[in-house]
Design an enzyme around this catalytic site. Sequence first.
Site, PDB file in Angstrom:
ATOM      1  N   GLY A  12       0.925   7.658  -5.283  1.00  7.74           N
ATOM      2  CA  GLY A  12       0.792   7.009  -3.977  1.00  7.74           C
ATOM      3  C   GLY A  12       1.967   7.308  -3.058  1.00  7.74           C
ATOM      4  O   GLY A  12       2.977   7.903  -3.469  1.00  7.74           O
ATOM      5  N   ASP A  13       1.800   6.956  -1.779  1.00 10.42           N
ATOM      6  CA  ASP A  13       2.846   7.116  -0.762  1.00 10.42           C
ATOM      7  C   ASP A  13       3.275   8.570  -0.567  1.00 10.42           C
ATOM      8  O   ASP A  13       4.436   8.846  -0.262  1.00 10.42           O
ATOM      9  CB  ASP A  13       4.071   6.241  -1.102  1.00 10.42           C
ATOM     10  CG  ASP A  13       3.701   4.786  -1.247  1.00 10.42           C
ATOM     11  OD1 ASP A  13       2.808   4.334  -0.504  1.00 10.42           O
ATOM     12  OD2 ASP A  13       4.291   4.094  -2.099  1.00 10.42           O
ATOM     13  N   LYS A  16      -0.274  10.427   2.922  1.00  6.91           N
ATOM     14  CA  LYS A  16      -1.710  10.608   3.230  1.00  6.91           C
ATOM     15  C   LYS A  16      -2.003  10.225   4.670  1.00  6.91           C
ATOM     16  O   LYS A  16      -2.746  10.911   5.375  1.00  6.91           O
ATOM     17  CB  LYS A  16      -2.573   9.739   2.284  1.00  6.91           C
ATOM     18  CG  LYS A  16      -2.432  10.113   0.817  1.00  6.91           C
ATOM     19  CD  LYS A  16      -3.192   9.160  -0.080  1.00  6.91           C
ATOM     20  CE  LYS A  16      -2.607   7.770  -0.159  1.00  6.91           C
ATOM     21  NZ  LYS A  16      -1.275   7.682  -0.794  1.00  6.91           N
ATOM     22  N   GLY A  40      -0.589   1.303   2.117  1.00 11.39           N
ATOM     23  CA  GLY A  40       0.208   1.223   3.346  1.00 11.39           C
ATOM     24  C   GLY A  40       0.359   2.646   3.841  1.00 11.39           C
ATOM     25  O   GLY A  40       1.046   3.445   3.213  1.00 11.39           O
ATOM     26  N   THR A  42       1.411   5.246   6.827  1.00 13.76           N
ATOM     27  CA  THR A  42       2.279   5.260   8.010  1.00 13.76           C
ATOM     28  C   THR A  42       1.950   6.430   8.933  1.00 13.76           C
ATOM     29  O   THR A  42       1.849   7.567   8.481  1.00 13.76           O
ATOM     30  CB  THR A  42       3.754   5.392   7.559  1.00 13.76           C
ATOM     31  OG1 THR A  42       3.969   4.479   6.487  1.00 13.76           O
ATOM     32  CG2 THR A  42       4.712   5.108   8.699  1.00 13.76           C
ATOM     33  N   GLN A 225      -3.815   5.133  -2.492  1.00 13.36           N
ATOM     34  CA  GLN A 225      -3.100   5.257  -3.765  1.00 13.36           C
ATOM     35  C   GLN A 225      -2.963   6.737  -4.161  1.00 13.36           C
ATOM     36  O   GLN A 225      -2.948   7.592  -3.298  1.00 13.36           O
ATOM     37  CB  GLN A 225      -3.763   4.435  -4.875  1.00 13.36           C
ATOM     38  CG  GLN A 225      -3.638   2.924  -4.706  1.00 13.36           C
ATOM     39  CD  GLN A 225      -4.610   2.326  -3.714  1.00 13.36           C
ATOM     40  OE1 GLN A 225      -5.798   2.525  -3.817  1.00 13.36           O
ATOM     41  NE2 GLN A 225      -4.107   1.587  -2.747  1.00 13.36           N
ATOM     42  N   ALA A 300       5.607   0.717   2.059  1.00 11.90           N
ATOM     43  CA  ALA A 300       5.045   0.397   3.379  1.00 11.90           C
ATOM     44  C   ALA A 300       4.252  -0.909   3.328  1.00 11.90           C
ATOM     45  O   ALA A 300       3.956  -1.508   4.354  1.00 11.90           O
ATOM     46  CB  ALA A 300       4.145   1.542   3.850  1.00 11.90           C
ATOM     47  N   ARG A 304       9.184  -2.906  -1.310  1.00 12.48           N
ATOM     48  CA  ARG A 304       9.961  -2.697  -2.540  1.00 12.48           C
ATOM     49  C   ARG A 304      10.573  -1.293  -2.550  1.00 12.48           C
ATOM     50  O   ARG A 304       9.937  -0.340  -2.081  1.00 12.48           O
ATOM     51  CB  ARG A 304       9.047  -2.834  -3.773  1.00 12.48           C
ATOM     52  CG  ARG A 304       8.562  -4.238  -4.019  1.00 12.48           C
ATOM     53  CD  ARG A 304       7.630  -4.282  -5.212  1.00 12.48           C
ATOM     54  NE  ARG A 304       6.354  -3.611  -4.953  1.00 12.48           N
ATOM     55  CZ  ARG A 304       5.390  -3.471  -5.850  1.00 12.48           C
ATOM     56  NH1 ARG A 304       5.555  -3.914  -7.076  1.00 12.48           N
ATOM     57  NH2 ARG A 304       4.259  -2.868  -5.538  1.00 12.48           N
ATOM     58  N   VAL A 415       7.437  18.444   7.608  1.00 10.96           N
ATOM     59  CA  VAL A 415       8.903  18.485   7.581  1.00 10.96           C
ATOM     60  C   VAL A 415       9.529  17.309   8.347  1.00 10.96           C
ATOM     61  O   VAL A 415      10.681  17.362   8.760  1.00 10.96           O
ATOM     62  CB  VAL A 415       9.433  19.836   8.133  1.00 10.96           C
ATOM     63  CG1 VAL A 415       9.113  20.970   7.175  1.00 10.96           C
ATOM     64  CG2 VAL A 415       8.856  20.124   9.529  1.00 10.96           C
TER      65      VAL A 415
HETATM   66  P1  GDP Z   1       0.808   7.125   2.275  1.00 12.92           P
HETATM   67  O1  GDP Z   1       0.633   5.802   1.597  1.00 12.92           O
HETATM   68  O2  GDP Z   1       0.465   8.270   1.371  1.00 12.92           O
HETATM   69  O3  GDP Z   1       0.111   7.222   3.602  1.00 12.92           O
HETATM   70  O4  GDP Z   1       2.366   7.261   2.570  1.00 12.92           O
HETATM   71  P2  GDP Z   1       3.348   6.116   3.162  1.00 12.92           P
HETATM   72  O5  GDP Z   1       3.091   5.978   4.611  1.00 12.92           O
HETATM   73  O6  GDP Z   1       3.297   4.902   2.325  1.00 12.92           O
HETATM   74  O7  GDP Z   1       4.751   6.774   2.866  1.00 12.92           O
HETATM   75  C1  GDP Z   1       5.110   8.006   3.377  1.00 12.92           C
HETATM   76  C2  GDP Z   1       6.378   7.827   4.233  1.00 12.92           C
HETATM   77  O8  GDP Z   1       6.951   9.082   4.492  1.00 12.92           O
HETATM   78  C3  GDP Z   1       6.113   7.210   5.583  1.00 12.92           C
HETATM   79  O9  GDP Z   1       7.236   6.462   5.966  1.00 12.92           O
HETATM   80  C4  GDP Z   1       5.946   8.434   6.492  1.00 12.92           C
HETATM   81  O10 GDP Z   1       6.267   8.156   7.853  1.00 12.92           O
HETATM   82  C5  GDP Z   1       6.953   9.363   5.890  1.00 12.92           C
HETATM   83  N1  GDP Z   1       6.657  10.793   5.994  1.00 12.92           N
HETATM   84  C6  GDP Z   1       5.454  11.430   5.920  1.00 12.92           C
HETATM   85  N2  GDP Z   1       5.635  12.769   5.963  1.00 12.92           N
HETATM   86  C7  GDP Z   1       6.960  12.966   6.066  1.00 12.92           C
HETATM   87  C8  GDP Z   1       7.779  14.132   6.113  1.00 12.92           C
HETATM   88  O11 GDP Z   1       7.313  15.275   6.050  1.00 12.92           O
HETATM   89  N3  GDP Z   1       9.135  13.948   6.191  1.00 12.92           N
HETATM   90  C9  GDP Z   1       9.698  12.710   6.222  1.00 12.92           C
HETATM   91  N4  GDP Z   1      11.017  12.615   6.297  1.00 12.92           N
HETATM   92  N5  GDP Z   1       8.951  11.583   6.182  1.00 12.92           N
HETATM   93  C10 GDP Z   1       7.615  11.723   6.084  1.00 12.92           C
HETATM   94  P1  IMO Z   2      -0.865   3.978  -0.828  1.00  8.48           P
HETATM   95  O1  IMO Z   2      -2.302   4.106  -0.376  1.00  8.48           O
HETATM   96  C1  IMO Z   2       1.956   3.200  -4.055  1.00  8.48           C
HETATM   97  C2  IMO Z   2       0.659   0.423  -7.182  1.00  8.48           C
HETATM   98  C3  IMO Z   2       1.403  -0.904  -7.266  1.00  8.48           C
HETATM   99  C4  IMO Z   2       1.305  -1.169  -8.755  1.00  8.48           C
HETATM  100  C5  IMO Z   2      -0.094  -0.652  -9.094  1.00  8.48           C
HETATM  101  C6  IMO Z   2      -1.172  -1.719  -9.168  1.00  8.48           C
HETATM  102  O2  IMO Z   2       0.036   3.443   0.223  1.00  8.48           O
HETATM  103  O3  IMO Z   2      -0.398   5.257  -1.440  1.00  8.48           O
HETATM  104  P2  IMO Z   2      -2.437  -3.099  -7.275  1.00  8.48           P
HETATM  105  O4  IMO Z   2      -1.915  -4.036  -6.235  1.00  8.48           O
HETATM  106  O5  IMO Z   2      -3.176  -1.922  -6.743  1.00  8.48           O
HETATM  107  O6  IMO Z   2      -3.213  -3.801  -8.354  1.00  8.48           O
HETATM  108  O7  IMO Z   2      -1.104  -2.539  -8.003  1.00  8.48           O
HETATM  109  O8  IMO Z   2      -0.426   0.300  -8.091  1.00  8.48           O
HETATM  110  N1  IMO Z   2       0.090   0.737  -5.858  1.00  8.48           N
HETATM  111  C7  IMO Z   2       0.606   1.635  -5.011  1.00  8.48           C
HETATM  112  N2  IMO Z   2       1.726   2.357  -5.093  1.00  8.48           N
HETATM  113  N3  IMO Z   2       1.136   3.346  -2.996  1.00  8.48           N
HETATM  114  C8  IMO Z   2      -0.010   2.630  -2.923  1.00  8.48           C
HETATM  115  O9  IMO Z   2      -0.932   2.831  -1.963  1.00  8.48           O
HETATM  116  C9  IMO Z   2      -0.306   1.700  -3.933  1.00  8.48           C
HETATM  117  N4  IMO Z   2      -1.306   0.827  -4.144  1.00  8.48           N
HETATM  118  C10 IMO Z   2      -1.067   0.250  -5.336  1.00  8.48           C
HETATM  119  O10 IMO Z   2       2.729  -0.769  -6.834  1.00  8.48           O
HETATM  120  O11 IMO Z   2       2.230  -0.380  -9.454  1.00  8.48           O
HETATM  121 MG    MG Z   3       1.731   4.070   1.195  1.00 10.49          MG
END
Ligand code: GDP
Ligand code: IMO
Ligand code: MG
Length: 430
Positions: A12-13, A16, A40, A42, A225, A300, A304, A415
């Site tokens: 995750g994160d 996407k 979450g 962003t 995720q 996000a 944490r 980037v």
């Molecule tokens: P998602 O859950 O997969 O949509 O990702 P999140 O939004 O939770 O986390 C990705 C974080 O990295 C966010 O704060 C984005 O703004 C940031 N981000 C995405 N692409 C880049 C990148 O290429 N460089 C940097 N420095 N930040 C990025």
């Molecule tokens: P995005 O879409 C990162 C993790 C939680 C926990 C486990 C189970 O932003 O990438 P849950 O609440 O789903 O039962 O928690 O999964 N988790 C994520 N980690 N990014 C996410 O979503 C997540 N959604 C759940 O931290 O370990």
């Molecule tokens: Mg996220």
Amino acid sequence: MSCVVVVGTQWGDEGKGKVVDLLTRHADVVVRFQGGNNAGHTLVVGPDKFILHLIPSGILHAEKKCLIGNGVVVDLEVLQKEILTLQDRGIAVSPKNLAISEKAHLIMPYHKHLDLAREAQKGKASIGTTGRGIGPCYEDKVARIGIRVIDLLDPKVFAEKVETSLKEKNFIFEHLLKVPTIDPKEILKVYLPLAEFIRPYVTDVSIMIDQALTGNKNILFEGAQGTHLDIDHGTYPFVTSSNPVAGSVCHGSGVGPTKIQSVVGIVKAYTTRVGAGPFPTELTDETGLALREKGGEYGATTGRPRRCGWLDAVVLKDSARLNGLTHLAVTKLDVLSGQKKIKICTGYSYNTQTLTSMPAQLKTLEACRPVYEEWEGWSEPIEGIRKRENLPQTTQNYLKRIEELVKVPIGIISVGPDREATLFQDNPFS
Ligand code: GDP
Ligand code: IMO
Ligand code: MG
């Protein structure tokens, strides 16, 4: 007509949200198909930052349609807040550009209560869930006692279902978990007005997708995720309760598998994980802390701190297979600038063997040690570069090695967080 799926390849994160926002330029419809507000995502556009939990990441493009599929679990209070917050910020959100499946299951207050109480009871053995009630909601869906959006639209049906569900839940709260019970009347008080708020958005998402495809439109499916949080294929039980893999698009939105052309796997240039569970390449030293600070690796959704580590090609190769990836999008490459040496894990050392895919047995995975190869880093900032061939040679070597190991070409390189900080190699819609 083209259907493209975006999924996370790690835990995750991966970025996407950013990639979906970017690809929405080429799409007509953007669809979420699993997960809930544990996500979450962003989006950064110039000085503006938006974090979306339930609304698809195409919403900044007013003329495109955003759909929440039946596979998503929806906390209506969160959805309402998200809609109102976006509207306050001048973003057009209305039944014209947002719709929700009548078959999506609702996350009820007792699901959140159960999630939190169970986690508290588990203590050190907790999963580290987001506490958003995701697991308990999916449990009720499978147990055939869930409440769907359509049920809410009929107050009598809704009241009966809440009553029935709470009989069992309150018994568990009182006698097993020893936490306060929930009064069904309190739920009705909050939910009946919410029903009126959401009613104009409710639709049959599968039919909307079918009509769009008939009209030769492009559809973008947004995963939440990551592959290794998948309930079937992830590091069970340290996973979420849905299937973030690409195959889930079909049952989570009501589209057939023959309609999907491309699957883009988002790869963060290193690895992060939030919550508990095995993470072979985790760095608990200065380097891990440096990646966290430079990459802003704080959740996000929950805020944490994210655990950070080197890129893991075992994780990525498994993801390529499980999702049938056609393209990679490598994000956060800029965060690695300044690392003298960069490591990639190519296998796991376990007893006398080297494993090349993730073992299902948790104990085995926990005992695995990463086998690394080391690459020269680069010192220069790369945020301003827009062509792959203009990146420092060592950055290009790193990217080439990822493609060799995963055997999937890189179509997008990110980037920086901003929409514009992107190098487009190959458009998955073309
Ligand atoms: P998602 O859950 O997969 O949509 O990702 P999140 O939004 O939770 O986390 C990705 C974080 O990295 C966010 O704060 C984005 O703004 C940031 N981000 C995405 N692409 C880049 C990148 O290429 N460089 C940097 N420095 N930040 C990025
Ligand atoms: P995005 O879409 C990162 C993790 C939680 C926990 C486990 C189970 O932003 O990438 P849950 O609440 O789903 O039962 O928690 O999964 N988790 C994520 N980690 N990014 C996410 O979503 C997540 N959604 C759940 O931290 O370990
Ligand atoms: Mg996220």
